[in-house]
Design an enzyme around this catalytic site. Structure first.
Site: not given
Length: 149
Positions: A48, A131
């Site tokens: 990102h 994550e």
């Protein structure tokens, strides 16, 4: 079904290219399928863009990690990555998988705005690529003080 298989007799063979039993899809020699089984040539990974959490770590004290959005510079980075992706794809097609985090979804949206819609076969939010979560290791007193302010 059994009758149909018996009627084809020795034409039922194992295809060497896709390892499937096939009747109508085999060529005369039985070596290769007439079907074009498309296999992916590559996997492209993209992180990102710059998020508010990257700019100001204090954001984590009042916003859940998965809710942290992109910074304006992160949006610009995502558009630039989308332009590079469009060049890289050329006339190929792609599937897009992204994490359900806000910043990854925003990155994906900015990227695909630069890619021809006909190149994108499917877009899917995939929760298995987030994550790792190890818990909240921030100082509890600091979090409470920031909430009180």
């Amino acid at each position: 079904m059994l009758r149909m298989l018996q009627s084809f007799g020795n034409r039922l063979r194992m295809c060497k290219c896709c390892r499937r039993r096939s009747i109508s899809t085999l060529q005369n020699d039985g070596d290769k399928c007439q079907k074009n089984y498309q296999r992916w040539h590559r996997i492209i990974l993209c992180r990102h863009g710059l998020s508010l959490g990257n700019v100001d770590p204090n954001v984590y004290t009042h916003t859940a990690d998965w809710r942290i959005p992109l910074h304006e510079k992160g949006r610009e980075q995502a558009k630039a990555a989308g332009k590079r992706l469009a060049k890289l794809l050329g006339d190929e097609h792609c599937f897009i998988y992204h994490s359900p985090y806000v910043r990854t979804r925003q990155t994906m949206e900015e990227m695909i705005s630069q890619v021809p819609p006909s190149s994108i076969l499917n877009i899917r939010s995939e929760p298995r690529i987030v994550e790792q979560q190890f818990g909240n290791f921030q100082n509890f007193e600091e979090v409470q003080n920031s909430r009180d302010e």
